[in-house]
Design a protein around this motif. Structure first.
Motif, PDB file in Angstrom:
ATOM      1  N   THR A 103      -9.467  -6.237   0.352  1.00  0.00           N
ATOM      2  CA  THR A 103      -8.684  -5.256  -0.505  1.00  0.00           C
ATOM      3  C   THR A 103      -9.528  -5.110  -1.771  1.00  0.00           C
ATOM      4  O   THR A 103      -9.532  -6.179  -2.293  1.00  0.00           O
ATOM      5  CB  THR A 103      -7.258  -5.196  -0.854  1.00  0.00           C
ATOM      6  OG1 THR A 103      -6.470  -4.919   0.844  1.00  0.00           O
ATOM      7  CG2 THR A 103      -6.959  -3.908  -1.618  1.00  0.00           C
TER       8      THR A 103
ATOM      9  N   ASN B 126      -9.676  -1.624   2.375  1.00  0.00           N
ATOM     10  CA  ASN B 126      -8.478  -1.077   1.501  1.00  0.00           C
ATOM     11  C   ASN B 126      -9.053  -0.732   0.148  1.00  0.00           C
ATOM     12  O   ASN B 126      -9.568  -1.799  -0.367  1.00  0.00           O
ATOM     13  CB  ASN B 126      -7.195  -1.917   1.318  1.00  0.00           C
ATOM     14  CG  ASN B 126      -6.763  -2.054   2.990  1.00  0.00           C
ATOM     15  OD1 ASN B 126      -6.547  -0.997   3.769  1.00  0.00           O
ATOM     16  ND2 ASN B 126      -6.241  -3.175   3.264  1.00  0.00           N
ATOM     17  N   TRP B 127      -8.952   0.383  -0.419  1.00  0.00           N
ATOM     18  CA  TRP B 127      -9.131   0.638  -1.776  1.00  0.00           C
ATOM     19  C   TRP B 127      -7.993   1.089  -2.341  1.00  0.00           C
ATOM     20  O   TRP B 127      -7.437   2.158  -1.916  1.00  0.00           O
ATOM     21  CB  TRP B 127     -10.449   1.496  -2.152  1.00  0.00           C
ATOM     22  CG  TRP B 127     -11.664   1.162  -1.762  1.00  0.00           C
ATOM     23  CD1 TRP B 127     -12.015   0.130  -1.044  1.00  0.00           C
ATOM     24  CD2 TRP B 127     -12.960   1.592  -2.476  1.00  0.00           C
ATOM     25  NE1 TRP B 127     -13.476  -0.134  -0.961  1.00  0.00           N
ATOM     26  CE2 TRP B 127     -14.054   0.783  -1.922  1.00  0.00           C
ATOM     27  CE3 TRP B 127     -13.126   2.668  -3.403  1.00  0.00           C
ATOM     28  CZ2 TRP B 127     -15.248   0.994  -2.042  1.00  0.00           C
ATOM     29  CZ3 TRP B 127     -14.661   2.934  -3.644  1.00  0.00           C
ATOM     30  CH2 TRP B 127     -15.588   2.302  -3.030  1.00  0.00           C
ATOM     31  N   VAL B 128      -7.616   0.583  -3.500  1.00  0.00           N
ATOM     32  CA  VAL B 128      -6.235   1.017  -4.195  1.00  0.00           C
ATOM     33  C   VAL B 128      -6.740   1.572  -5.646  1.00  0.00           C
ATOM     34  O   VAL B 128      -7.269   0.478  -6.265  1.00  0.00           O
ATOM     35  CB  VAL B 128      -5.185  -0.036  -4.317  1.00  0.00           C
ATOM     36  CG1 VAL B 128      -4.010   0.658  -4.990  1.00  0.00           C
ATOM     37  CG2 VAL B 128      -4.857  -0.466  -3.012  1.00  0.00           C
TER      38      VAL B 128
ATOM     39  N   ILE C 203      -8.737  -3.713  -5.636  1.00  0.00           N
ATOM     40  CA  ILE C 203      -7.921  -2.719  -6.630  1.00  0.00           C
ATOM     41  C   ILE C 203      -8.639  -2.546  -7.720  1.00  0.00           C
ATOM     42  O   ILE C 203      -9.226  -3.377  -8.441  1.00  0.00           O
ATOM     43  CB  ILE C 203      -6.564  -3.646  -6.761  1.00  0.00           C
ATOM     44  CG1 ILE C 203      -6.063  -4.008  -5.502  1.00  0.00           C
ATOM     45  CG2 ILE C 203      -5.749  -2.923  -7.596  1.00  0.00           C
ATOM     46  CD1 ILE C 203      -5.388  -5.540  -5.380  1.00  0.00           C
TER      47      ILE C 203
ATOM     48  N   HIS D  82      -7.233   3.344   3.165  1.00  0.00           N
ATOM     49  CA  HIS D  82      -6.966   2.517   3.937  1.00  0.00           C
ATOM     50  C   HIS D  82      -7.728   2.663   5.444  1.00  0.00           C
ATOM     51  O   HIS D  82      -7.394   3.580   5.997  1.00  0.00           O
ATOM     52  CB  HIS D  82      -5.399   2.645   4.231  1.00  0.00           C
ATOM     53  CG  HIS D  82      -5.088   1.836   5.485  1.00  0.00           C
ATOM     54  ND1 HIS D  82      -5.227   0.281   5.470  1.00  0.00           N
ATOM     55  CD2 HIS D  82      -4.311   2.055   6.508  1.00  0.00           C
ATOM     56  CE1 HIS D  82      -4.886   0.158   6.541  1.00  0.00           C
ATOM     57  NE2 HIS D  82      -4.271   0.849   7.311  1.00  0.00           N
TER      58      HIS D  82
ATOM     59  N   LEU E 283       0.839  -1.198   0.140  1.00  0.00           N
ATOM     60  CA  LEU E 283      -0.012   0.093   0.224  1.00  0.00           C
ATOM     61  C   LEU E 283       0.744   1.283  -0.008  1.00  0.00           C
ATOM     62  O   LEU E 283       0.350   2.385  -0.252  1.00  0.00           O
ATOM     63  CB  LEU E 283      -0.922   0.203   1.333  1.00  0.00           C
ATOM     64  CG  LEU E 283      -1.928  -1.144   1.333  1.00  0.00           C
ATOM     65  CD1 LEU E 283      -2.903  -0.956   2.653  1.00  0.00           C
ATOM     66  CD2 LEU E 283      -2.775  -0.958   0.031  1.00  0.00           C
ATOM     67  N   TYR E 284       2.069   1.081   0.266  1.00  0.00           N
ATOM     68  CA  TYR E 284       2.849   2.039   0.481  1.00  0.00           C
ATOM     69  C   TYR E 284       4.449   1.683   0.415  1.00  0.00           C
ATOM     70  O   TYR E 284       4.666   0.542   1.010  1.00  0.00           O
ATOM     71  CB  TYR E 284       2.900   2.947   1.673  1.00  0.00           C
ATOM     72  CG  TYR E 284       3.508   4.192   1.745  1.00  0.00           C
ATOM     73  CD1 TYR E 284       2.958   5.507   1.021  1.00  0.00           C
ATOM     74  CD2 TYR E 284       4.620   4.620   2.559  1.00  0.00           C
ATOM     75  CE1 TYR E 284       3.599   6.575   1.187  1.00  0.00           C
ATOM     76  CE2 TYR E 284       5.378   5.839   2.674  1.00  0.00           C
ATOM     77  CZ  TYR E 284       4.613   6.855   1.952  1.00  0.00           C
ATOM     78  OH  TYR E 284       5.311   8.029   2.001  1.00  0.00           O
TER      79      TYR E 284
ATOM     80  N   VAL F  60      -4.844   5.747  -2.365  1.00  0.00           N
ATOM     81  CA  VAL F  60      -5.228   4.736  -1.425  1.00  0.00           C
ATOM     82  C   VAL F  60      -6.193   5.050  -0.290  1.00  0.00           C
ATOM     83  O   VAL F  60      -5.925   6.086   0.257  1.00  0.00           O
ATOM     84  CB  VAL F  60      -3.944   3.982  -0.765  1.00  0.00           C
ATOM     85  CG1 VAL F  60      -3.941   3.079   0.366  1.00  0.00           C
ATOM     86  CG2 VAL F  60      -2.858   3.520  -1.722  1.00  0.00           C
TER      87      VAL F  60
END
Length: 540
Positions: A57, A379-381, A59, A427, A40-41, A425
């Protein structure tokens, strides 16, 4: 404390310290690490920050947004180094070929379900798990999996007249139950389904063979009778349309000998994925969505087996965490009860990472349940998309600044730098942040040599085929009437003997009257040849 006056109500970007405190830092090439997850980072050198919890998550990125290179490939490396299992859809086989050597070095057992080339694949029989549940007395759970399989294989979202699809799905489910009740375990395969379809639906004296010689003898309260009567006991024109739809839907799975062979046995135990570190690759042709049906069936069956295994453990959690990495998730046929699956899986040590091109696809497949799925992904990316509704939703989720201007704008989302791996992101409860995610080739000690990568070699042949005609001919009407009652074969035989002994000499004939002409092997072979496969029924 007064919440409304002591906490800021406006949006802002998360600071670097907040990001690092919220996530877990791992060194990309470090083995036996204590935490794992998708990146995520990223920090300097080999530092990667992941969410180590059981959080799911989502994506989001359109084609070419580097979902695989920036997120999926690094994730598989991180999971393998942590000794966790994963199940990944792999449309181009690039995940398998890039990861195999590393996985073996880390001690993970690689498994491949290769629908591009079934001859270079492990074997998986979609009927094995529901069959064993059926035989072990868990018939409700077995019937759930059979229904899911039948719906996935036969139904299409684009159909205007669901009657034909529903009837064809019932026909498939009914024939599967006939195999479960009547056939030997070695005969539970797709080749037997093809033989059963040919024999059972052969028309003699204006009615199909299965009606006179099987259904008419059954207890009419049996569930299988209701499934099959919708095809066997309707007028000729209606039956022809149902069977035509069934044949069209099943032809891709009946027409390839290599695929039938691959689907005839299972050479691995799904429940072991949650006990021993395992890497499963589901290689699917992205240019032909017909085979996506099998992937949805695989995911549901695997989840079911893992939940059963978790229930056996003292803490009701799998000993080895299992990560589903489902690329093109919204392109797969809807997985039955998936909202409930994603809700219940976290407490069982199962994580889902759903990779989609757009939320519109997700809504199309799951309808209102798409909101439940989204809500369970903390979590959304976001990488890139032209879907305006999605972009506006992200703008709203990010909130507004103190001057009532949005923290994020649509133009900002449209101009994230692909070369720098920029991604938005969201989070959990942390403020939004923009991460620069590294391409897989930017990490040290990552091999990109995919030449001569070995695949499993499938030498299995589906040779044992159930002969429905011979089965019916060998059983009395009393025996058939006792089937599908939950009794074992031995119990049915004992009950049959008791009833024979209690019947006088002047009573009616007990054997079914076989007025139908039974198909010979040559006739069956001719039908199978028209479907593009070979079929030989051996003596039982």
């Amino acid at each position: 404390m007064n919440y409304s006056t002591n906490r800021p109500s406006y949006a802002r970007w998360a600071s670097e310290d907040e990001i690092k405190q919220s996530l877990c830092k791992v060194n990309f090439n470090e083995t036996n690490r204590q935490c794992s997850g998708i990146p995520l980072y990223t920090g300097p050198d080999e530092q990667v920050y992941v969410d180590p919890s059981d959080t799911h998550t989502m994506i989001i990125g359109s084609t070419g947004s580097k979902k695989s290179r920036n997120i999926v490939m690094p994730s598989l490396q991180i999971l393998a180094h942590a000794g966790e299992s994963f199940i990944a859809t792999d449309p181009k086989a690039e995940l398998y070929e890039r990861s195999l050597n590393m996985l073996r070095k880390m001690g993970l057992k690689p498994l491949v379900i290769n629908l591009r080339d079934p001859r270079r694949s492990n074997c998986w029989n979609p009927l094995t798990i529901p069959y064993r549940l059926y035989r072990n007395g868990e018939r409700d759970r077995s019937m759930e999996l059979v229904t899911d399989l039948a719906n996935c294989m036969v139904k299409e979202d684009s159909a205007n007249e669901p009657y034909w699809q529903n009837s064809a799905a019932d026909l498939l489910a009914g024939m599967i139950l006939i195999l479960f009740e009547c056939a030997k375990e070695s005969e539970i395969n797709f080749k037997s389904l093809l033989a059963l379809r040919i024999q059972a639906l052969k028309i003699n004296d204006s009615s199909p063979f299965i009606k006179e010689n099987f259904l008419d003898c059954l207890d009419r309260s049996a569930f299988v009778a209701s499934l099959l009567s919708g095809t066997a006991e309707v007028c000729d024109d209606t039956r022809s349309c149902i069977v035509s739809h069934f044949d069209q839907a099943m032809r891709p799975f009946f027409s390839q000998d290599s695929l039938i062979n691959m689907l005839s046995v299972s050479d691995f135990d799904m429940s072991s994925i949650g006990k021993k570190k395992t890497a499963v690759f589901l290689i699917i042709p992205d240019e032909n969505t017909l085979y996506h049906r099998l992937i949805s069936v695989f995911v549901k069956q695997c989840y079911t087996e893992l939940i059963l295994e978790a229930q056996k453990q003292p803490g009701k959690r799998l000993p080895v965490r299992v990560n589903f990495m489902l690329d093109e998730f919204a392109s797969l046929p809807p997985i039955s009860d998936f909202p409930a699956m994603i809700t219940a899986s976290r407490s069982r040590n199962i994580r889902f990472n759903l990779i989609v091109q757009s939320l519109h696809q997700l809504r199309h497949q799951y309808g209102d349940n798409a909101e439940i799925i989204k809500g369970n992904c903390e979590n959304w990316v976001f990488l890139y998309s032209r879907e305006l509704q999605l972009l506006e939703e992200l703008v709203r989720l990010a909130g507004t600044k103190s001057n009532e201007e949005p923290l994020i704008t649509v133009p900002m989302l449209q101009t994230l730098d692909k070369n720098k791996g920029e991604a938005l992101v969201l989070h959990k409860r942390l403020h939004p942040f923009i991460a620069s995610l590294k391409d897989i080739d930017q990490y040290r000690n990552v091999s990109n040599n995919v030449k001569q990568i070995p695949y499993p070699v499938n030498t299995v042949k589906a040779e044992n085929v159930f002969d429905f005609n011979k089965f019916c001919k060998s059983k009395s009407s009393i025996y058939l009437s006792l089937m599908f009652s939950g009794k074992t074969e031995q119990e049915i035989s004992m009950e049959e003997e008791k009833r024979f002994m209690s019947i006088g000499d002047d009573d009616a004939v007990l054997e079914p009257l076989f007025t139908s002409v039974i198909s010979d092997d040559r006739e069956i072979e001719e039908f199978a040849a028209s479907a593009g496969t070979s079929l030989l029924i051996k003596e039982r």
